[in-house]
Write a protein that holds these residues in place. Structure first.
Motif, PDB file in Angstrom:
ATOM      1  N   LYS A 133       0.839  -1.210   0.000  1.00  0.00           N
ATOM      2  CA  LYS A 133       0.000   0.000   0.000  1.00  0.00           C
ATOM      3  C   LYS A 133       0.869   1.253   0.000  1.00  0.00           C
ATOM      4  N   TYR A 134       1.934   1.221   0.792  1.00  0.00           N
ATOM      5  CA  TYR A 134       2.826   2.367   0.874  1.00  0.00           C
ATOM      6  C   TYR A 134       3.495   2.632  -0.472  1.00  0.00           C
ATOM      7  N   ILE A 135       3.970   1.582  -1.115  1.00  0.00           N
ATOM      8  CA  ILE A 135       4.637   1.753  -2.411  1.00  0.00           C
ATOM      9  C   ILE A 135       3.639   2.249  -3.453  1.00  0.00           C
ATOM     10  N   LYS A 136       2.412   1.776  -3.390  1.00  0.00           N
ATOM     11  CA  LYS A 136       1.376   2.252  -4.312  1.00  0.00           C
ATOM     12  C   LYS A 136       1.149   3.748  -4.113  1.00  0.00           C
ATOM     13  N   LYS A 137       1.023   4.157  -2.850  1.00  0.00           N
ATOM     14  CA  LYS A 137       0.836   5.576  -2.529  1.00  0.00           C
ATOM     15  C   LYS A 137       2.055   6.390  -2.983  1.00  0.00           C
ATOM     16  N   TYR A 138       3.226   5.869  -2.703  1.00  0.00           N
ATOM     17  CA  TYR A 138       4.473   6.531  -3.083  1.00  0.00           C
ATOM     18  C   TYR A 138       4.546   6.696  -4.603  1.00  0.00           C
TER      19      TYR A 138
END
Length: 188
Positions: A133-138
């Motif tokens: 999720k973090y990488i997607k947001k990033y």
């Protein structure tokens, strides 16, 4: 004539497919990057903390089990001495109890390993989900069209220039976020 019409129709279809693909977006307009997932899991502090937590828990549970194993070994040594002194009939009559205890220890060890695997698996699955999720947001924030994963188990990139590797930056940001969350937890 039918062949000529068929060839002409296929040619037009082929040309129209090529043009529709070109109108989507040329590949040079894509912004891509990749994350080395193996390196990320090695250097992400939260992953290290989870690994340490379960290693410590395993060591603690192992110590408790080792005490039982030592006790069993002592009983087995006494059994052997008594078996030599009292004969085979005595050994057969009293050996079942010792075998049962050995089997119980084996079951306890298996149960301990299963418990640790289940608990750590749930926590690691949650961690991986949050990292994704973090990488997607990033990726969205940085304007990437694609962020690929590479690593030991899931190699989806055979080659990439180092300039596209965002692993260090993602690890740094994840560690900063985790440290911030830890400070918030301590204040609570």
């Amino acid at each position: 004539m039918k062949k000529l019409t068929l060839i002409l129709a296929l040619s037009l279809l082929f040309i129209s497919c090529n043009k529709s693909n070109e109108s989507v977006a040329p590949s040079k307009d894509f912004k891509t990057a990749y994350v080395d997932t193996s390196k990320l899991m090695e250097e992400y502090q939260k992953a290290k903390d989870i690994e340490k937590k379960y290693k410590d828990k395993s060591d603690q549970m192992g110590k408790e089990l080792q005490a039982e194993v030592a006790k069993f070994k002592s009983e087995a040594a006494n059994f052997q001495k008594n078996a030599q002194a009292n004969g085979q009939a005595w050994a057969q009559a009293n050996g079942a109890r010792l075998q049962k205890k050995e089997q119980e220890l084996s079951y306890a060890q298996d149960a301990m390993l299963r418990q640790l695997q289940e608990e750590s698996g749930v926590e690691m699955d949650s961690l991986v989900s949050n990292v994704k999720k973090y990488i997607k947001k990033y990726g969205k924030e940085k304007g990437y069209d694609y962020v690929f994963a590479s690593g030991d188990t899931n190699v989806s990139i055979l080659y990439a220039k180092d300039q596209y590797d965002i692993t260090k930056e993602v690890i740094k940001l994840l560690n900063e976020e985790y440290a911030s969350d830890e400070k918030k937890e301590i204040k609570k």
